[in-house]
Design an enzyme around this catalytic site. Sequence first.
Site, PDB file in Angstrom:
ATOM      1  N   ASN A   9      -1.926  -8.438   2.944  1.00 30.90           N
ATOM      2  CA  ASN A   9      -2.813  -8.653   1.695  1.00 30.90           C
ATOM      3  C   ASN A   9      -2.684 -10.268   1.599  1.00 30.90           C
ATOM      4  O   ASN A   9      -1.810 -10.647   1.068  1.00 30.90           O
ATOM      5  CB  ASN A   9      -2.007  -8.071   0.956  1.00 30.90           C
ATOM      6  N   LYS A  11      -4.268 -11.659  -0.690  1.00 31.97           N
ATOM      7  CA  LYS A  11      -4.354 -11.791  -2.237  1.00 31.97           C
ATOM      8  C   LYS A  11      -5.501 -12.895  -2.466  1.00 31.97           C
ATOM      9  O   LYS A  11      -6.490 -12.875  -1.486  1.00 31.97           O
ATOM     10  CB  LYS A  11      -3.112 -12.287  -2.949  1.00 31.97           C
ATOM     11  N   HIS A  93      -2.762  -1.591  -6.782  1.00 33.68           N
ATOM     12  CA  HIS A  93      -1.900  -2.580  -6.439  1.00 33.68           C
ATOM     13  C   HIS A  93      -1.077  -3.032  -7.616  1.00 33.68           C
ATOM     14  O   HIS A  93      -1.840  -3.297  -8.822  1.00 33.68           O
ATOM     15  CB  HIS A  93      -2.363  -3.853  -5.758  1.00 33.68           C
ATOM     16  N   GLU A  95      -0.326  -5.805  -9.206  1.00 30.46           N
ATOM     17  CA  GLU A  95      -0.766  -6.855  -9.693  1.00 30.46           C
ATOM     18  C   GLU A  95      -2.275  -6.341 -10.578  1.00 30.46           C
ATOM     19  O   GLU A  95      -2.602  -7.114 -11.462  1.00 30.46           O
ATOM     20  CB  GLU A  95      -1.368  -8.174  -8.751  1.00 30.46           C
ATOM     21  N   GLU A 165       5.946  -0.170  -3.410  1.00 28.90           N
ATOM     22  CA  GLU A 165       6.225  -1.463  -3.674  1.00 28.90           C
ATOM     23  C   GLU A 165       6.809  -1.842  -4.913  1.00 28.90           C
ATOM     24  O   GLU A 165       6.325  -1.790  -5.945  1.00 28.90           O
ATOM     25  CB  GLU A 165       4.606  -2.091  -3.881  1.00 28.90           C
ATOM     26  N   GLY A 171       6.483 -10.818  -4.131  1.00 31.36           N
ATOM     27  CA  GLY A 171       6.461 -12.084  -4.006  1.00 31.36           C
ATOM     28  C   GLY A 171       7.494 -12.804  -4.733  1.00 31.36           C
ATOM     29  O   GLY A 171       7.528 -14.128  -5.119  1.00 31.36           O
ATOM     30  N   SER A 210       8.129  -8.743  -0.355  1.00 30.74           N
ATOM     31  CA  SER A 210       8.971  -9.796   0.465  1.00 30.74           C
ATOM     32  C   SER A 210       9.367  -9.193   1.683  1.00 30.74           C
ATOM     33  O   SER A 210      10.527  -9.835   2.256  1.00 30.74           O
ATOM     34  CB  SER A 210      10.157 -10.098  -0.631  1.00 30.74           C
TER      35      SER A 210
HETATM   36  C1  PEP Z   1       1.999  -7.641  -1.985  1.00 30.13           C
HETATM   37  O1  PEP Z   1       1.268  -8.288  -2.566  1.00 30.13           O
HETATM   38  O2  PEP Z   1       1.567  -6.241  -1.658  1.00 30.13           O
HETATM   39  C2  PEP Z   1       3.271  -7.904  -1.496  1.00 30.13           C
HETATM   40  C3  PEP Z   1       4.006  -6.885  -0.879  1.00 30.13           C
HETATM   41  O3  PEP Z   1       3.387  -9.334  -1.545  1.00 30.13           O
HETATM   42  P1  PEP Z   1       4.780 -10.175  -0.830  1.00 30.13           P
HETATM   43  O4  PEP Z   1       5.027  -9.758   0.498  1.00 30.13           O
HETATM   44  O5  PEP Z   1       4.585 -11.554  -1.232  1.00 30.13           O
HETATM   45  O6  PEP Z   1       6.002  -9.571  -1.806  1.00 30.13           O
END
Ligand code: PEP
Length: 248
Positions: A9, A11, A93, A95, A165, A171, A210
Amino acid sequence: MRSKLVIANWKMNADKASVSRLLAAYCEVIKTSAQVVVCPPALYMHQAEESLVDSRVVLGAQDVSQYGNGAYTGEISLAMLKEFGCRYVIVGHSERRSLYGEQDETAAEKFAATLQAGLIPVLCVGETKQERETGETEAVVTRQINAVIKLAGIDGFENAVVAYEPVWAIGTGDTATPEQAQQVHKLVRDKLAAIDADVAQRVPVLYGGSVNAGNAKELFAMPDIDGGLVGGASLDADAFAAICAAAN
Ligand code: PEP
């Protein structure tokens, strides 16, 4: 036996030059038996499609409108995504939920619309730090999944992916331990299994938050973790290739 899946992803990180550079690097360095999906910003879908001709890496979208077409300024439809070879769509998601106020019902509508269009929805679920600390993880994840079951039915999960998640891990560099993640993955599978054991056994449940080259192998070794949804680390081809290799 479920096969492994790793989704990048990106973003809102890309420009024309970096899309070409990063996808060329993906094609060169990713060696894995896992299915690999990349979700660029929608504006670069066409460029990404051309860069991925003859590649095993397939395309996904970071979000989509739940509506077919019409007066929805700024939105992108499933039909538009399909024209550019998109096969997967991330819905719900964290976000989208936290920054744009997307509710469980909206994520469910996007999930159902994605299935209806013949694409594969990737439903993101997960608790905030506060919700974990107050013991609400199970309730939150159950609520998010139930909203989708209510609209799309358990059969909706026949051709879908779930991504656990934890919001506190996205992040932040603060990854869930393999045991913490496995506990919630099992919970997701058990919730689905209570309605349909076959569907629950088949649905891929990815971990996101992460994931990096150093922790992927341990996470993906857990019995109910079928791969990863990767944000930050997917912007580095070598790191992402190492994560994909850990999903072998
Ligand atoms: C995500 O945006 O779905 C995500 C898992 O980001 P990150 O790997 O940066 O934590």
